[in-house]
Motif scaffolding. Structure first.
Motif, mmCIF file in Angstrom:
data_model
loop_
_atom_site.group_PDB
_atom_site.id
_atom_site.type_symbol
_atom_site.label_atom_id
_atom_site.label_comp_id
_atom_site.label_asym_id
_atom_site.label_seq_id
_atom_site.Cartn_x
_atom_site.Cartn_y
_atom_site.Cartn_z
ATOM 1 N N SER A 62 0.986 -1.346 0.172
ATOM 2 C CA SER A 62 -0.129 0.079 0.187
ATOM 3 C C SER A 62 1.099 1.126 0.077
ATOM 4 O O SER A 62 0.521 2.326 -0.688
ATOM 5 N N ALA A 63 1.835 1.118 0.718
ATOM 6 C CA ALA A 63 2.902 2.184 0.871
ATOM 7 C C ALA A 63 3.599 2.511 -0.474
ATOM 8 O O ALA A 63 3.737 3.666 -1.111
ATOM 9 N N ALA A 64 3.837 1.342 -1.025
ATOM 10 C CA ALA A 64 4.748 1.496 -2.450
ATOM 11 C C ALA A 64 3.682 1.910 -3.452
ATOM 12 O O ALA A 64 3.959 2.483 -4.445
ATOM 13 N N ALA A 65 2.444 1.479 -3.563
ATOM 14 C CA ALA A 65 1.624 1.858 -4.534
ATOM 15 C C ALA A 65 1.317 3.400 -4.604
ATOM 16 O O ALA A 65 1.135 4.013 -5.183
ATOM 17 N N GLN A 66 1.164 3.854 -3.091
ATOM 18 C CA GLN A 66 1.051 5.248 -2.926
ATOM 19 C C GLN A 66 2.232 6.197 -3.421
ATOM 20 O O GLN A 66 2.024 7.099 -4.366
ATOM 21 N N LYS A 67 3.520 5.439 -3.384
ATOM 22 C CA LYS A 67 4.701 6.144 -3.620
ATOM 23 C C LYS A 67 4.790 6.194 -5.324
ATOM 24 O O LYS A 67 5.184 7.232 -5.911
ATOM 25 N N ALA A 68 4.282 5.213 -5.914
ATOM 26 C CA ALA A 68 4.214 4.922 -7.303
ATOM 27 C C ALA A 68 2.966 5.843 -7.954
ATOM 28 O O ALA A 68 3.048 5.881 -9.134
ATOM 29 N N GLY A 69 2.161 6.290 -7.180
ATOM 30 C CA GLY A 69 1.250 7.512 -7.615
ATOM 31 C C GLY A 69 -0.115 7.046 -8.040
ATOM 32 O O GLY A 69 -0.956 7.649 -8.525
ATOM 33 N N ALA A 70 -0.419 5.834 -7.297
ATOM 34 C CA ALA A 70 -1.704 5.184 -7.299
ATOM 35 C C ALA A 70 -2.660 6.287 -6.553
ATOM 36 O O ALA A 70 -2.463 6.697 -5.257
ATOM 37 N N SER A 71 -3.775 6.248 -6.993
ATOM 38 C CA SER A 71 -4.973 6.990 -6.379
ATOM 39 C C SER A 71 -5.670 6.161 -5.487
ATOM 40 O O SER A 71 -5.830 5.029 -5.727
ATOM 41 N N ARG A 72 -6.643 6.659 -4.668
ATOM 42 C CA ARG A 72 -7.299 5.931 -3.658
ATOM 43 C C ARG A 72 -8.345 5.282 -4.404
ATOM 44 O O ARG A 72 -8.431 4.122 -4.223
ATOM 45 N N GLU A 73 -8.778 5.775 -5.725
ATOM 46 C CA GLU A 73 -9.808 5.013 -6.445
ATOM 47 C C GLU A 73 -9.417 3.993 -7.364
ATOM 48 O O GLU A 73 -9.909 3.060 -7.424
ATOM 49 N N GLU A 74 -8.053 4.098 -7.630
ATOM 50 C CA GLU A 74 -7.081 3.133 -8.317
ATOM 51 C C GLU A 74 -7.088 1.956 -7.387
ATOM 52 O O GLU A 74 -7.270 0.531 -7.878
ATOM 53 N N VAL A 75 -6.614 2.254 -6.368
ATOM 54 C CA VAL A 75 -6.588 1.162 -5.087
ATOM 55 C C VAL A 75 -7.881 0.376 -4.900
ATOM 56 O O VAL A 75 -8.070 -0.790 -4.880
ATOM 57 N N ALA A 76 -8.953 1.185 -4.674
ATOM 58 C CA ALA A 76 -10.265 0.472 -4.529
ATOM 59 C C ALA A 76 -10.712 -0.187 -5.683
ATOM 60 O O ALA A 76 -11.378 -1.253 -5.573
ATOM 61 N N GLU A 77 -10.281 0.100 -6.955
ATOM 62 C CA GLU A 77 -10.759 -0.884 -8.155
ATOM 63 C C GLU A 77 -9.755 -2.106 -8.197
ATOM 64 O O GLU A 77 -10.488 -3.003 -8.291
ATOM 65 N N ALA A 78 -8.649 -2.013 -7.792
ATOM 66 C CA ALA A 78 -7.791 -3.234 -7.576
ATOM 67 C C ALA A 78 -8.442 -3.969 -6.622
ATOM 68 O O ALA A 78 -8.355 -5.253 -6.814
ATOM 69 N N LEU A 79 -8.596 -3.447 -5.422
ATOM 70 C CA LEU A 79 -9.285 -4.271 -4.310
ATOM 71 C C LEU A 79 -10.514 -5.032 -4.737
ATOM 72 O O LEU A 79 -11.024 -5.967 -4.339
ATOM 73 N N ALA A 80 -11.380 -4.393 -5.518
ATOM 74 C CA ALA A 80 -12.560 -4.877 -6.192
ATOM 75 C C ALA A 80 -12.412 -6.099 -6.808
ATOM 76 O O ALA A 80 -13.031 -7.119 -6.678
ATOM 77 N N VAL A 81 -11.141 -5.883 -7.607
ATOM 78 C CA VAL A 81 -11.028 -7.341 -8.400
ATOM 79 C C VAL A 81 -10.508 -8.317 -7.517
ATOM 80 O O VAL A 81 -10.964 -9.618 -7.722
ATOM 81 N N ALA A 82 -9.715 -8.079 -6.541
ATOM 82 C CA ALA A 82 -9.371 -9.009 -5.289
ATOM 83 C C ALA A 82 -10.590 -9.675 -4.797
ATOM 84 O O ALA A 82 -10.570 -10.661 -4.458
ATOM 85 N N ILE A 83 -11.568 -8.745 -4.337
ATOM 86 C CA ILE A 83 -12.758 -9.298 -3.564
ATOM 87 C C ILE A 83 -13.507 -10.205 -4.689
ATOM 88 O O ILE A 83 -14.308 -11.367 -4.232
ATOM 89 N N ALA A 84 -13.774 -10.026 -5.905
ATOM 90 C CA ALA A 84 -14.183 -10.549 -6.771
ATOM 91 C C ALA A 84 -13.532 -12.085 -6.983
ATOM 92 O O ALA A 84 -14.335 -12.997 -7.020
ATOM 93 N N LEU A 85 -12.273 -12.006 -7.155
ATOM 94 C CA LEU A 85 -11.498 -13.327 -7.419
ATOM 95 C C LEU A 85 -11.775 -14.265 -6.081
ATOM 96 O O LEU A 85 -12.016 -15.256 -6.199
#
Length: 113
Positions: free
Chosen positions: A69-92
């Motif tokens: 999560s720290a590395a994603a933030q450092k790489a420029g990920a937005s909260r919305e992008e993280v939420a979308e990636a987590l939605a994929v994890a939930i679906a999987l």
């Protein structure tokens, strides 16, 4: 706050360091694997970290969640992008539960007596 990652991550790294002292070849092997994945080629760092964060959720790894999560933030990920990636994890995870439920029902149907 469920887990204070600012407090947790240094403690985790200390514990991993102690494991590395006890089993240096193990830590060297892990570092080589992690380094190879981090080098990338086609995917940018943000995409790799979003994938890593989603995988961390599916594998239920608190340390991985803290680090990525720290590395994603450092790489420029937005909260919305993280939420979308987590939605994929939930679906999987739901998909895996569906597949294993079908397997369980099939196993139940194989029982005799």
């Amino acid at each position: 706050m469920l887990i204070d990652t600012h407090d947790y991550t240094p403690k985790l790294m200390d514990a991993v360091g102690k494991l590395g002292e006890a089993a240096p070849a193990l830590l060297e092997g892990y570092a080589a694997l992690d380094g190879a994945a981090a080098r990338g080629g086609v995917l940018d760092a943000k995409t790799r970290e979003l994938i890593a964060l989603a995988v961390a959720v599916t594998t239920r790894c608190d340390g991985c969640i803290a680090v990525h999560s720290a590395a994603a933030q450092k790489a420029g990920a937005s909260r919305e992008e993280v939420a979308e990636a987590l939605a994929v994890a939930i679906a999987l995870n739901a998909g895996a539960a569906l597949v294993y439920s079908a397997r369980a029902l099939d196993a139940f149907g194989q029982q005799t007596g």
